[in-house]
Write a protein that holds these residues in place. Structure first.
Motif, PDB file in Angstrom:
ATOM      1  N   ALA A 258       4.479  30.362  87.471  1.00  0.00           N
ATOM      2  CA  ALA A 258       4.764  30.302  88.912  1.00  0.00           C
ATOM      3  C   ALA A 258       6.095  30.949  89.282  1.00  0.00           C
ATOM      4  CB  ALA A 258       4.750  28.846  89.375  1.00  0.00           C
ATOM      5  N   THR A 259       7.012  31.075  88.326  1.00  0.00           N
ATOM      6  CA  THR A 259       8.348  31.608  88.642  1.00  0.00           C
ATOM      7  C   THR A 259       8.347  33.118  88.852  1.00  0.00           C
ATOM      8  OG1 THR A 259       8.959  31.968  86.307  1.00  0.00           O
ATOM      9  CG2 THR A 259       9.433  29.790  87.250  1.00  0.00           C
ATOM     10  N   ALA A 260       7.293  33.805  88.395  1.00  0.00           N
ATOM     11  CA  ALA A 260       7.288  35.274  88.418  1.00  0.00           C
ATOM     12  C   ALA A 260       7.095  35.833  89.822  1.00  0.00           C
ATOM     13  CB  ALA A 260       6.193  35.805  87.500  1.00  0.00           C
ATOM     14  N   ASP A 261       7.787  36.921  90.110  1.00  0.00           N
ATOM     15  CA  ASP A 261       7.653  37.638  91.374  1.00  0.00           C
ATOM     16  C   ASP A 261       6.687  38.802  91.146  1.00  0.00           C
ATOM     17  OD1 ASP A 261       7.942  38.698  93.861  1.00  0.00           O
ATOM     18  OD2 ASP A 261      10.038  39.324  93.631  1.00  0.00           O
ATOM     19  N   VAL A 262       5.410  38.612  91.506  1.00  0.00           N
ATOM     20  CA  VAL A 262       4.370  39.625  91.300  1.00  0.00           C
ATOM     21  C   VAL A 262       3.619  39.881  92.609  1.00  0.00           C
ATOM     22  CG1 VAL A 262       4.001  39.216  88.823  1.00  0.00           C
ATOM     23  CG2 VAL A 262       2.796  37.799  90.479  1.00  0.00           C
ATOM     24  N   THR A 263       2.849  40.963  92.639  1.00  0.00           N
ATOM     25  CA  THR A 263       2.132  41.320  93.874  1.00  0.00           C
ATOM     26  C   THR A 263       0.750  40.655  93.969  1.00  0.00           C
ATOM     27  OG1 THR A 263       1.146  43.290  92.836  1.00  0.00           O
ATOM     28  CG2 THR A 263       3.280  43.565  93.957  1.00  0.00           C
ATOM     29  N   HIS A 264       0.277  40.096  92.866  1.00  0.00           N
ATOM     30  CA  HIS A 264      -1.046  39.456  92.863  1.00  0.00           C
ATOM     31  C   HIS A 264      -1.046  38.327  91.829  1.00  0.00           C
ATOM     32  CE1 HIS A 264      -5.381  38.902  92.955  1.00  0.00           C
ATOM     33  NE2 HIS A 264      -5.486  39.836  93.897  1.00  0.00           N
TER      34      HIS A 264
END
Length: 467
Positions: A284-290
């Motif tokens: 959940a901590t990751a900054d991703v586009t999808h």
């Protein structure tokens, strides 16, 4: 104490033998079929995403997909890979390794579902980073905060406290065996380093994990490959031994087949954590586009942990000729003795160093899972401070104690956590399936980097970060 330990063992037998193994295998198979074997279909995409996450620039205050992968892998790759696999072989025999592989291959689909859900229902912190996990998708997706509270309490006690005492216990045992260093001395040093890292917050945890995880994993794999090359002619007979013990008539007649299955599944789950609900806290901590991007990256973590690193330990032990049935030598000492038999005296020291890196990275990752769930339970910073003090205390306690009972307690909490999480992800799985369909359709239409919007899934509610 012995009476309590016997009660815990009996409870474990019921929990694992009659409930958890069936749940893990049935739901893992269900998720595998519903995602059309996502853990195999998208293996090339997993490596591409991991590479992009490593090389891409991240926004200020955010955690990259690679760092999130490293936090979860830091927790996954620990004593379970070196000591846990040795215990599985000494109790369940070589056949336990087959069942460990199977639970990883099937469980990878469970890992995909839980990590994708964690991304869908994540929320932003004041500093721009994200947090989330099972407690958050239980509250937002199922509207059952009480369920999230139960899970948060279980994971905070299990990972932040119990599992961390197991990790520190293994470190001090390995150092005493390799270098003759007093366990109290190692315990004090370990406790002070832990204190420095965890009081630095999630960003320090991410930075430490990002450095430690690739170094320790690649070094251990390299030494294992060297041993495989030295014993290349013996490898087919070891593989045959694993399969014979997993399915052999002798094992069925002797009643040891069940022991192999049970130990393989228990130690496999302890190691790769697929479906347990721990890795989604890091995902959940990751900054991703999808959301599916991080779901795929976390699935790769299961393969890295079990199919590669756990197998390395198994082959080192089985190729060494060391008597793994000798109950006087088990756990980390068995792994140390096996490697020393292959490469000489430095093998003992090498395993001690590996355990230090593996287990310390687990302490760091485990701590973060507790922090994320403390923040779910309360916004008061004083509770987070108290939690950190308890983590420090348990790291020191584990360093000096004889804690077979703690290993058994770890199995209880791991089992209860997994049951609560598996119920939640089964009820919410249609959201993860819909997200995967959206990702697949965008890829088919020629979009290299799919973008997710909450409106992509009809009826999706209580989502704050994808509007």
């Amino acid at each position: 104490m012995e009476l309590l330990n016997n009660f815990i063992l009996q409870f474990n037998d019921i929990l694992w033998t009659y409930i958890l193994i069936a749940l893990l295998l049935i739901l893992g198979a269900y998720f595998t079929f519903r995602t059309k074997f996502v853990q195999f279909r998208y293996i090339k995409e997993m490596f591409r995403l991991l590479g992009d996450g490593f090389s891409s620039e991240k926004k200020k205050g955010s955690i990259s997909s690679f760092q999130a992968f490293c936090i979860s892998t830091a927790s996954r790759v620990g004593t379970g890979n070196l000591a846990g696999i040795a215990i599985a072989i000494s109790i369940g025999g070589p056949g336990a390794i087959f069942w460990m592989w199977l639970i990883a291959l099937i469980g990878a689909a469970s890992s995909f579902v839980e990590s994708t859900l964690a991304q869908i229902y994540k929320q932003k912190n004041e500093d721009g980073s994200f947090r989330g996990g099972p407690a958050y998708y239980m509250e937002k997706g199922l509207n059952k905060r009480w369920m999230g509270v139960i899970f948060s309490i279980l994971i905070t006690i299990a990972f932040g406290l119990i599992f961390n005492s197991v990790q520190s216990n293994t470190i001090t045992l390995a150092f005493k065996d390799a270098f003759g260093v007093d366990r109290i001395v190692v315990g004090i040093i370990l406790t002070l380093i832990t204190l420095f890292v965890i009081f630095g917050g999630v960003h320090r945890v991410a930075k430490v994990s990002e450095v430690l995880v690739p170094i320790m994993a690649l070094t251990y794999i390299a030494v294992s490959i060297f041993i495989l090359i030295l014993n290349i002619t013996e490898v087919p007979s070891v593989i045959k031994l694993i399969f014979e013990n997993a399915f052999g008539f002798k094992e069925i007649a002797g009643g040891t087949l069940g022991g192999a299955l049970l130990m393989g599944v228990k130690r496999g789950l302890f190691s790769n954590e697929a479906g347990m609900g721990s890795a989604p806290n890091a995902a959940a901590t990751a900054d991703v586009t999808h959301p599916v991007k991080q779901g795929l990256i976390q699935t790769l973590g299961v393969f890295t942990d079990t199919i590669i690193i756990c197998s390395c330990t198994a082959f080192i032990i089985l190729l060494s000729g060391v008597d793994y049935t000798n109950k006087a030598i088990t756990g980390i000492q068995l792994t140390q003795k096996a490697l020393s038999a292959e490469v000489g005296a430095w093998g003992n020291s090498f395993i001690a160093i590996c355990i230090l890196l593996f287990a310390f990275s687990s302490i760091v990752g485990n701590y973060y899972y507790g922090e994320s769930n403390i923040e779910f339970l309360t916004k008061k910073k004083s509770y987070l401070f108290i939690y950190r003090i308890f983590v420090i205390a348990m790291v020191f306690f584990g360093s000096i104690a004889e804690i077979q009972i703690v290993w058994n307690l770890a199995d209880v909490f791991m089992g209860l956590m997994a049951i609560v999480n598996l119920i939640a992800i089964t009820l919410l799985s249609k959201q993860a399936f819909a997200a995967l369909r959206d990702y697949t359709e965008q890829k088919r239409s020629g979009i290299k980097e799919p973008l997710f919007k909450a409106s992509s899934i009809p009826g999706l509610k209580n989502v704050s970060e994808w509007n």
